[in-house]
Motif scaffolding. Sequence first.
Motif, PDB file in Angstrom:
ATOM      1  N   PRO A 110       9.717 -13.424   3.289  1.00  0.00           N
ATOM      2  CA  PRO A 110       9.002 -12.143   3.178  1.00  0.00           C
ATOM      3  C   PRO A 110       7.574 -12.312   2.673  1.00  0.00           C
ATOM      4  CG  PRO A 110      11.153 -12.059   2.073  1.00  0.00           C
ATOM      5  CD  PRO A 110      10.912 -13.486   2.436  1.00  0.00           C
ATOM      6  N   LEU A 111       6.672 -11.590   3.325  1.00  0.00           N
ATOM      7  CA  LEU A 111       5.267 -11.567   2.937  1.00  0.00           C
ATOM      8  C   LEU A 111       5.082 -10.604   1.767  1.00  0.00           C
ATOM      9  CD1 LEU A 111       2.199 -12.093   3.674  1.00  0.00           C
ATOM     10  CD2 LEU A 111       2.372 -10.112   5.179  1.00  0.00           C
ATOM     11  N   HIS A 112       4.171 -10.943   0.851  1.00  0.00           N
ATOM     12  CA  HIS A 112       3.787  -9.987  -0.203  1.00  0.00           C
ATOM     13  C   HIS A 112       2.273  -9.922  -0.205  1.00  0.00           C
ATOM     14  CE1 HIS A 112       7.813  -9.354  -1.705  1.00  0.00           C
ATOM     15  NE2 HIS A 112       8.009 -10.646  -1.488  1.00  0.00           N
ATOM     16  N   SER A 113       1.752  -8.804   0.298  1.00  0.00           N
ATOM     17  CA  SER A 113       0.318  -8.670   0.512  1.00  0.00           C
ATOM     18  C   SER A 113      -0.260  -7.608  -0.428  1.00  0.00           C
ATOM     19  CB  SER A 113       0.068  -8.273   1.980  1.00  0.00           C
ATOM     20  OG  SER A 113      -1.199  -7.688   2.122  1.00  0.00           O
ATOM     21  N   ARG A 114      -1.391  -7.927  -1.026  1.00  0.00           N
ATOM     22  CA  ARG A 114      -2.008  -6.991  -1.972  1.00  0.00           C
ATOM     23  C   ARG A 114      -2.521  -5.744  -1.251  1.00  0.00           C
ATOM     24  NH1 ARG A 114      -6.916  -5.879  -3.721  1.00  0.00           N
ATOM     25  NH2 ARG A 114      -7.900  -7.480  -2.452  1.00  0.00           N
ATOM     26  N   ARG A 115      -3.161  -5.948  -0.083  1.00  0.00           N
ATOM     27  CA  ARG A 115      -3.761  -4.797   0.610  1.00  0.00           C
ATOM     28  C   ARG A 115      -2.737  -3.986   1.408  1.00  0.00           C
ATOM     29  NH1 ARG A 115      -9.442  -7.166   3.005  1.00  0.00           N
ATOM     30  NH2 ARG A 115      -9.785  -5.071   3.844  1.00  0.00           N
ATOM     31  N   LEU A 116      -1.639  -4.639   1.801  1.00  0.00           N
ATOM     32  CA  LEU A 116      -0.593  -3.934   2.573  1.00  0.00           C
ATOM     33  C   LEU A 116       0.748  -4.149   1.861  1.00  0.00           C
ATOM     34  CD1 LEU A 116      -1.746  -5.103   6.128  1.00  0.00           C
ATOM     35  CD2 LEU A 116      -2.229  -2.898   5.042  1.00  0.00           C
ATOM     36  N   PRO A 117       0.966  -3.405   0.767  1.00  0.00           N
ATOM     37  CA  PRO A 117       2.092  -3.725  -0.125  1.00  0.00           C
ATOM     38  C   PRO A 117       3.480  -3.604   0.505  1.00  0.00           C
ATOM     39  CG  PRO A 117       0.978  -1.685  -0.806  1.00  0.00           C
ATOM     40  CD  PRO A 117       0.135  -2.309   0.251  1.00  0.00           C
ATOM     41  N   PHE A 118       3.636  -2.833   1.590  1.00  0.00           N
ATOM     42  CA  PHE A 118       4.963  -2.671   2.185  1.00  0.00           C
ATOM     43  C   PHE A 118       5.267  -3.722   3.247  1.00  0.00           C
ATOM     44  CE2 PHE A 118       4.737   1.316   0.059  1.00  0.00           C
ATOM     45  CZ  PHE A 118       6.027   1.826  -0.016  1.00  0.00           C
TER      46      PHE A 118
END
Length: 524
Positions: A110-118
């Motif tokens: 799973p990705l965890h992105s600051r700008r796209l949190p979902f």
Amino acid sequence: LDYTRTYSEFRDDVDTFARTLISLGVKAGSHVAVWASNVPQWYIAFWATVKIGAVLVTVNTAYKIHEVEYLLRQSDTHTLIMTEGGKDCSYGEIVAELCPELETTKAGSPLHSRRLPFLRNVITVGFRQKGCLTWNEAVARASQVPVSEVYRMAAAVDKNDVCNMQYTSGTTGFPKGVMLTHYNVVNNGKYIGDHMELSTADRMMIQVPMFHCFGMVLSMTASMTHGATMYPLPYFSPKPALACVHNEHITAFNGVPTMFIAMMQHPDFEKTDFSNMRTGIMAGSPCPIKTMQEVIEKMHMPEICITYGQTEASPATTMSKTSDSIEARVNTVGASLFGVETKIVDPETGEELPDNVDGEFCARGYNIMKGYYKMPEATAAAIDEDGWLHSGDLARRLPDGYYKITGRIKDMIIRGGENIYPKEIEEFLYTNPKVKDVQVIGVPDKDYGEEIMACIVLKPDETATEDEIKDFVRSHMAKHKVPRYVAFVDDFPMNAAGKILKYKMREWAVELLNLQAANSIETA
């Protein structure tokens, strides 16, 4: 890419990809975005997503970073499926910029992105990118989930659940996610297909984009509910479209007026065999009468229909039938679709108006959206307490129950079938440090119906060129939102209350640019 399937084989592919989505953590109500042209994976992803009760979010293929970041964030997208992009826009580069975390994310975790949190997963179609699964790698994960899980989730879907979200440009400057339900989309597609008299004998070429209702409902769902054969083209271009009609014995295709015109003006038109053609839909912007008559005669489409609607109505509210007279099909947008109530009201008082009087077109029925995602105020402004959707379009009902669209109340430009809201471009231009004030208007254009003009007041002591402004928009927004004309002005015409009079600006622009406004719709 040759992808030929029977309906039962296609269903198996859909079930396989549904198992993939489940393996990636997609649940009922999760949002799966598809950023791709009309490739086979679009169709597979759509049906797999909605089958398990998740929501498919459509992404305009022309979007650039400014628009796509907003869409992915506002929609709470969980899984993104994307192709490489087009000539002037690499989707991969945009997503890498939005999610630098992909650099260090192992594909499949799973990705965890600051700008796209979902956002948890990115699946690439036709190319490879760090941190993302390729389509084939994703499909290989299907073996982790039994097909019985797909059937279990499908059985739990309620017909009034949201199945699709499409973003329409916002009058408030931000696009709004229109929530359409299974019941909205399937029934609207079915009745559209009924009006076209589609059957298993039909071969529908799909050249209109799937990220619009035009592709998704009027083309795909209308075909699927009638068992027609579908021939998607990745994107519209007159040469491959004519080749497809000729070689595949196409019987039906849909398009905005500019598509029909481009095909008729192409050198290959004369040698294209249209003898199998029967029907189609011309919609998306006002259809010139001369074009409609030429299409009927030269393209052998005696049963062509016109549909009118909006995304919020999934989309069709009125439509002409194949059996209607040529006059009715050329001069009107047809009568109410089965199950849809329609009326004309006074835009100021909301009172219903009699026949032959111009007012705002309103619709109510099974096809009206659930609302705009996370925007209750905007939803309440569009749908009144009695359930009527207010279109913002001026129309009149004729005594026989047919409708004519006569103009617009809302501040919208229709360029070659694309709805463009000036506010969205204005809000973006305000981010330019040289711009003090800006108004965007629609001006008449013989090829596209309307073109965009930006009128700009610069800050004191600043200078800018037309090209500089156009490049600024082009680098951040979809190509069809780039102004064709830029004018630098000192101020805007206003009324006593300080409201800017866009219709006055339009009159000024027509004179300035020496444009003929004869066949255009006035923007109020």
